[in-house]
Scaffold this active site. Structure first.
Site, PDB file in Angstrom:
ATOM      1  N   TYR A 100       0.842  -1.197   0.000  1.00 39.07           N
ATOM      2  CA  TYR A 100       0.000   0.000   0.000  1.00 39.07           C
ATOM      3  C   TYR A 100       0.879   1.250   0.000  1.00 39.07           C
ATOM      4  O   TYR A 100       1.753   1.411   0.856  1.00 39.07           O
ATOM      5  CB  TYR A 100      -0.915  -0.010   1.223  1.00 39.07           C
ATOM      6  CG  TYR A 100      -1.954   1.069   1.186  1.00 39.07           C
ATOM      7  CD1 TYR A 100      -2.883   1.120   0.151  1.00 39.07           C
ATOM      8  CD2 TYR A 100      -2.008   2.050   2.167  1.00 39.07           C
ATOM      9  CE1 TYR A 100      -3.843   2.117   0.095  1.00 39.07           C
ATOM     10  CE2 TYR A 100      -2.964   3.049   2.124  1.00 39.07           C
ATOM     11  CZ  TYR A 100      -3.878   3.078   1.079  1.00 39.07           C
ATOM     12  OH  TYR A 100      -4.823   4.070   1.028  1.00 39.07           O
ATOM     13  N   CYS A 128     -69.005  34.110  -2.856  1.00 43.30           N
ATOM     14  CA  CYS A 128     -68.702  33.496  -1.564  1.00 43.30           C
ATOM     15  C   CYS A 128     -69.930  32.874  -0.908  1.00 43.30           C
ATOM     16  O   CYS A 128     -69.809  32.255   0.153  1.00 43.30           O
ATOM     17  CB  CYS A 128     -68.095  34.537  -0.624  1.00 43.30           C
ATOM     18  SG  CYS A 128     -69.219  35.905  -0.221  1.00 43.30           S
TER      19      CYS A 128
END
Length: 1003
Positions: free
Chosen positions: A362, A932
């Site tokens: 590594y 309304c």
């Protein structure tokens, strides 16, 4: 596209350290395990590991990602015959980023980024890898992480764990630890599985978050400002900042400025030479040099008066040239740059490739000490077959075996970089780097070069001069390591006390020289010395400052700062913050190590570092003109910028937490004018509070409501249009829209899933409901009692009072139960057939609302009632009879009658045949489809609030019938106790003289 990872999936409860487990414990843990999912960091590593563990008998399958294959093989693991499913990711599976609303550069002031919420998500190009892991996890009982054994690898491992455990929370998770992909290494790793190390992963999370916050804030600050200040030069330039980038740039600038500031000095010295048959010997003055010409001239003249040299001493001693130490990452980068002329980034790319192919160990390691249990003899034996260095490797074995020269550093994770397998099939820089690593390893395992050094000292007029010679006795490591040079320097035989006439005695002048510009190897050495970055990131930071044009390279590969780089460093230095110095970043790197060791808490480090850089940022912005001035020396004339606000958008201040997603809700301005409260989770969360058009001004007050939850809920400074509030209410006041102010709840159409606790309000802040109630009690003195303002408001009215919506500004229709209403269509024959309306989805609350009036374009309120189509319209329960100023149901101040929209009603006459023909009534002035539903006989004296009276508490929102409210005879009746039969009343308007069929409301 972004796919957020569920936060719950990130809850990992294993012990923080990566401790090894006993074999007995592992055998118990693996009972019943049939399939094991193994995940490596890259496809090449997965393929190599699977090939070694299966002895070449693996079966390859395709994953959902074409770059990440799946390798299956049978294996005997901890007493169980299992099927190993080996696959891979491609580096980091998840990424950090700000939430969507902060990602655009103009979305916020950069200062916000120090506190803005960050999410971890899976980028779109890795979604297929994530899906592969999720699919395979369903069939596996255990997960083994095979990522690289460093900090980044550990963090990638936890990303894999988070994804897999979100699918199967009880999944057993283990970690394979290895330093090379060789048969012995991977099998040993399988037999010694450990737990993942949470602490190491935490350190990476901290580093990633800090790099994101600090880098994004300073990069936006620099780029947005300097692009405007120097538009001709920097209009398209990204001017990035990183807490490692800037110290790296600082080293280059510091060396360049040292060269600029260098003042050469003239020096003088005396040089003596002696010719002999084998060459010329040069004797160096023991005083070295003098900067005083007169003093040197006097000494020179004394020597010339009697130039005969006397040999006063002859010394001979053994001399060794040390072989190289075991190779770590930093040394590999430096030596490859110096000896092979391969830059650090390319060096690490090739080294990673050689590692995944199994040729070297590594390559990211801080260790330069070979562990005692590493079989160096076998590694040397592998190299004996090479025609170039094989003979030297054989010599090492014949002379007692390898004896490596170790250093003093160890990261307790990986051994030094060394070859793990012999190959002769590489080409180009791959072959050169592999050869260097092999030769370095063999040289390290060999012997120091040996020689004999001779020193001759002479005297001329009491001035001493020295010459050195060298005879190499044994080259040893130099035979295999051509990167070092040590040559013979022969001296004739001088006898102590003998005399000779020098060939020349001369006084020479010279001049001191400045230091050289930094090479890449020099820069890496400085970064390591001062703790900037890690062995894994040095190359990345160097490449970044090159890509940003902060530095360039000379013909001999030395770093030279560019105009932009010089200006940035000098600008920040002039502010008093040495951001180009390594101290700030070095502190962070030290803290990260302490997190890995479990000596510091990740959240503590995050808080400290964020606060430190945030304070620096605040002062840097305040002194930004110094940055402009410094850069103008290199980039030319600058454009003056008057106000900071011209560059950066104003910071949205949080008002409260969103009740849906718990993110901040902030005050914003609509494009069409007006205000609204928006959730910072948009577009994922679309919660919003739309302010009515009557609000002229709105801003956050610094006071916090002590009632509303969750804290803090900030009050708002509000200013309303004249005439939009009751006369006794001030047009400007500070109120809370967190839910404690009942009237503001009605005005803003707030809906809450449950009632909030009530408490006394702090003095000095006037609530709208308090002002309204005082007005009602003092001015109107109505006979009908006020409805308790603590009563929970009607959902219907909350919906009805929502402001008109434009495109993109909508609220979902919610019934009185707090649920989303269902949209239905009138099927019954009649004037409303085919008309759409909303109704409670469960039928619990008798909610009703015409769909075509829920988003009125005329500025009115939608038609809303608590009954079926055609029923009376109910008044808000929490407003009761004191609706003056909000569309009162009684007469207004100028004698007109307003409808439920708050607009003046029109007077019409009944035209249909019947008992009411010719009778006048008040109704809504809007077109039929937008009305309304308001209705009132002109000749009837209706007391305020008696029309469609408010719902009884607990009455499930049903409108109270007028006759139920009072059993008294109508006004004007002469006989209260009369038993005369009452005329039939309309079931819609509850008035006598007509039926539902002929009701003016049912037109």
């Amino acid at each position: 596209m972004i796919f957020p990872v569920t936060l719950l999936a990130f809850q990992w409860h294993r012990r923080p350290g990566g401790r090894a487990l006993s074999r007995a414990a592992m055998e118990v843990a693996f009972r019943g395990v049939r399939k094991v999912l193994c995940v490596a960091e890259k496809n090449d590593a997965a393929k190599g590991i699977a090939d070694l563990l299966s002895n070449g008998r693996m079966r390859r399958k395709e994953g959902l990602s074409k770059f990440n294959k799946i390798y299956e093989f049978d294996y005997h693991l901890y007493g169980q015959n299992v099927t190993m499913i080996m696959t891979s990711v491609s580096g980091h599976l998840l990424a950090h980023d700000f939430q969507m609303q902060f990602r655009k550069w103009q979305s916020c002031n950069p200062l916000v980024l120090f506190e803005a919420e960050i999410e971890k998500y899976c980028p779109e190009n890795f979604i297929d890898i994530k899906k592969t892991l999720e699919r395979e996890t369903h069939h596996c009982q255990a997960l083994v992480i095979w990522t690289d054994c460093d900090r980044e690898g550990e963090n990638i491992g936890f990303e894999i764990i988070h994804v897999c455990k979100a699918v199967k929370p009880n999944l057993r998770v283990l970690r394979a630890r290895f330093s090379e992909i060789t048969p012995h290494a991977v099998r040993t790793a399988c037999e010694n599985l450990t737990e993942p190390d949470q602490r190491v992963s935490d350190a990476v999370d901290v580093r990633q978050e800090l790099d994101l916050r600090i880098g994004a804030a300073f990069t936006r600050f620099q780029t947005l400002r300097l692009q405007r200040i120097f538009p001709e030069v920097l209009a398209e330039q990204l001017i990035s900042y990183g807490s490692c980038q800037f110290p790296t740039l600082g080293f280059v600038v510091e060396r360049f400025k040292a060269i600029q500031a260098f003042v050469p000095e003239v020096f003088h010295k005396i040089k003596v030479t002696h010719d002999h048959k084998d060459g010329t010997v040069e004797f160096n003055w023991k005083r070295y040099r003098l900067f005083n010409h007169t003093a040197c001239l006097v000494l020179y003249q004394l020597c010339m008066e009697d130039p005969m040299a006397t040999v006063v001493e002859v010394r001979s001693k053994p001399k060794s040239k040390w072989r190289p130490q075991a190779l770590d990452t930093v040394e590999l980068e430096k030596l490859a740059s110096r000896k092979l002329r391969i830059n650090a980034k390319e060096t690490m790319r090739i080294a990673e490739k050689l590692y995944t192919q199994g040729y070297i160990s590594y390559p990211r390691t801080e260790t330069n000490i070979f562990p005692k249990d590493l079989n160096l003899v076998a590694l040397v034996e592998q190299q004996t077959v090479d025609p170039h260095w094989g003979a030297f490797a054989q010599t090492i074995l014949e002379r007692g075996g390898p004896t490596p020269r170790n250093g003093s550093k160890s990261d307790q994770a990986h051994p030094p970089i060394h070859p793990t397998k012999y190959t002769s099939g590489l080409q180009g820089d791959d072959r050169r780097l592999y050869e260097f690593i092999v030769r370095h390893f063999l040289a390290c395992c060999s012997q120091d070069a040996q020689g004999q050094e001779t020193t001759v000292e002479i005297d001329i007029a009491q001035e001493r001069f020295v010459a050195h010679g060298l005879i190499i006795l044994a080259r040893n490591y130099l035979d295999v390591y051509p990167y070092d040079h040590w040559s013979d320097k022969l001296l004739p035989v001088y006898e102590q006390g003998s005399h000779f006439q020098p060939s020349t005695v001369e006084m020479v002048d010279g001049e001191t020289s400045p230091p050289q510009l930094l090479t890449e190897a020099d820069l890496i050495a400085l970064m390591e010395k001062h703790g900037i970055g890690t062995d894994a990131t040095h190359a990345e930071h160097i490449e970044t400052i090159k890509a940003r044009m902060y530095v360039g390279l000379t013909s001999d590969k030395r770093f030279l700062p560019g105009h932009l780089g010089m200006g940035l460093v000098e600008g920040y230095d002039s502010m008093g913050y040495e951001m180009s110095k390594p101290d700030l970043r070095a502190e962070l790197e030290a803290d990260l190590k302490l997190i890995c060791e479990g000596k510091k808490d990740k959240f503590q480090v995050l808080r400290q570092q964020v606060q430190k850089y945030k304070q620096v940022f605040i002062e840097a912005v305040a002194k930004a003109k110094k940055l402009d001035e410094a850069l103008s020396q290199y980039l030319g004339e600058r454009t003056e910028m008057a106000q900071q606000e011209e560059i950066y958008p104003a910071m949205p201040e949080p008002v409260r937490k969103c009740p849906q997603c718990n993110k901040d809700m902030v005050l914003k301005t609509k494009k069409s004018g007006g205000f609204y409260l928006s959730c910072m989770g948009f577009p994922e969360c679309r919660s919003a509070v739309w302010f009515p058009d009557s609000v002229l001004e709105a801003s956050r007050d610094n006071s916090v409501c002590s009632v509303c939850q969750p804290p803090p809920v900030y009050r708002l400074k509000l200013k309303f249009k004249r005439g939009s509030l009751p006369p006794a209410m001030p047009l400007e006041f500070v109120g809370c829209i967190g839910g404690c102010d009942e009237t503001l709840k009605e005005i803003f159409g707030l809906r809450f899933p449950r009632a909030l606790p009530r408490a006394s309000q702090p003095s000095g802040h006037l609530q709208a409901s308090q002002a309204l109630n005082r007005m009602d009690s003092s001015q109107h003195n109505l006979s009908q009692p006020l409805v308790n303002r603590h009563t929970r408001p009607s959902k219907t009215v909350a919906q009805a009072l929502l402001p008109p919506t434009t495109a993109g500004e909508s609220n979902s229709v919610t019934c009185n139960c707090g649920r989303e209403a269902v949209l239905l269509t009138v099927r019954k024959q009649g004037p409303n057939q085919g008309r759409h309306f909303y109704k409670c989805s469960n039928g619990d609350c008798n909610f009703f609302l015409w769909a075509d009036s829920s988003h009125s374009t005329g500025g009115g309120t939608p038609t809303s009632a608590s009954g079926p189509p055609g029923s009376s319209v109910g008044c808000p329960s929490s407003v009761g009879s004191h609706m003056d100023g909000f569309g009162s149901l009684g007469s207004d101040s100028d004698g007109g009658t307003p409808c439920l929209c708050g607009q003046p009603a029109v007077t019409r006459t009944v035209q249909k045949d019947g008992p009411n023909k010719g009778r006048q009534f008040h109704t809504c002035a809007k077109p039929r489809e937008q009305q309304c539903g308001f209705f009132q006989w002109v000749d009837e004296n209706v007391a305020p609030g008696s029309f469609a009276a408010p719902a009884w508490p607990g009455g499930r929102g049903k409108a109270q019938r007028p006759e139920a409210a009072s059993k008294r005879p109508r006004a004007g009746s002469s006989d209260a106790g009369s038993t005369v039969k009452k005329p039939r009343k309309c079931s819609l308007c509850h008035q006598p003289g007509h039926t539902r069929t002929f009701c003016p409301q049912n037109r």
